[in-house]
Design an enzyme around this catalytic site. Structure first.
Site, PDB file in Angstrom:
ATOM      1  N   ARG A  54       0.821  -1.209   0.000  1.00  0.00           N
ATOM      2  CA  ARG A  54       0.000   0.000   0.000  1.00  0.00           C
ATOM      3  C   ARG A  54       0.860   1.266   0.000  1.00  0.00           C
ATOM      4  NH1 ARG A  54      -5.476  -1.160   1.596  1.00  0.00           N
ATOM      5  NH2 ARG A  54      -5.711   0.871   2.579  1.00  0.00           N
ATOM      6  N   GLU A 172     -12.764  -0.135  -0.865  1.00  0.00           N
ATOM      7  CA  GLU A 172     -12.455   0.796   0.214  1.00  0.00           C
ATOM      8  C   GLU A 172     -12.876   2.230  -0.102  1.00  0.00           C
ATOM      9  OE1 GLU A 172      -8.542   0.495   2.120  1.00  0.00           O
ATOM     10  OE2 GLU A 172      -8.189  -1.288   0.895  1.00  0.00           O
TER      11      GLU A 172
END
Length: 229
Positions: A54, A172
């Protein structure tokens, strides 16, 4: 993608953290992005290899940066990440956070609250660590970006005719840099005991007790060597 059930309104978003982290979160008055949270985490439940990906994954639409520059929220409970945490606990997997999902606390808000507050955000159609995941910062595109029927499904594992379900189930809502706690609608926990613990954390901080809902169906709750459907 099925279109039998569309985007709910309001559109809830939820971030979870270990209850040990709540005092520092309350003291700061905000959640920080994955890349800057650092010492705020007394207990880290994330997988190091996922966090590393990420930090490298670029966000292709404004405000840009990498995924770790954002505070992550899911659109639904019982996420694949929480499933991994619950299974690691059940199986006694070494080298991982060992405590399972019971001590995790959901911090619940909504897309509408974040948008109305003028915070910068980006949504994804799936797991942000996966290369084929798409992003958008458009409210109008949320209805088709996210697989809303799958987010409502209790079982979301990949199946032969659809090997992308797990990725999409991890869609998300990413809030840029930080998330002020005054945008929360409330908190959710697995048991009455955990609710009292959360309320005590607020009392210890000299703060008004928040709305805390007991939602056992938002958790897996596996015990060691136990498998549940």
């Amino acid at each position: 993608m099925s279109d039998t059930i569309g985007q709910p309104k309001p559109t809830l978003i939820m971030h979870f953290t270990h209850i040990d982290n709540l005092p520092a979160v309350l003291k700061a008055g905000r959640l920080f992005s994955d890349g800057s949270v650092g010492p705020q985490l007394a207990t880290n439940v994330g997988a190091a290899e996922i966090k590393a990906r990420r930090r490298e994954r670029r966000v292709p639409c404004p405000p840009g940066g990498v995924v770790a520059d954002y505070v992550p929220f899911y659109f639904a409970p019982r996420s694949p990440m929480m499933f991994r945490i619950a299974c690691d606990h059940r199986d006694g997997k070494s080298g991982c956070y060992p405590g399972g999902d019971d001590p995790l606390v959901y911090l619940v808000s909504s897309v509408e609250r974040v948008s109305d507050a003028g915070r910068e955000w980006v949504a994804s159609d799936g797991n942000c660590a996966v290369g084929l995941t798409s992003f958008s910062a458009s409210l109008d595109e949320l209805a088709t970006l996210v697989d809303w029927p799958l987010l409502r499904a209790k079982v979301w594992k990949d199946i032969p005719e659809d090997m992308d379900r797990m990725r999409r189930r991890a869609a998300e809502f990413l809030v840029h840099r930080e998330f002020p706690l005054d945008l929360l609608a409330g908190y959710a926990v697995r048991t009455e005991e955990r609710r009292e613990q959360v309320r005590q954390v607020f009392r210890d901080a000299g703060m008004i007790e928040p709305y805390v809902s007991v939602r056992p169906n938002w958790y897996y709750g596996y015990t060691r060597r136990e498998v549940r459907e």
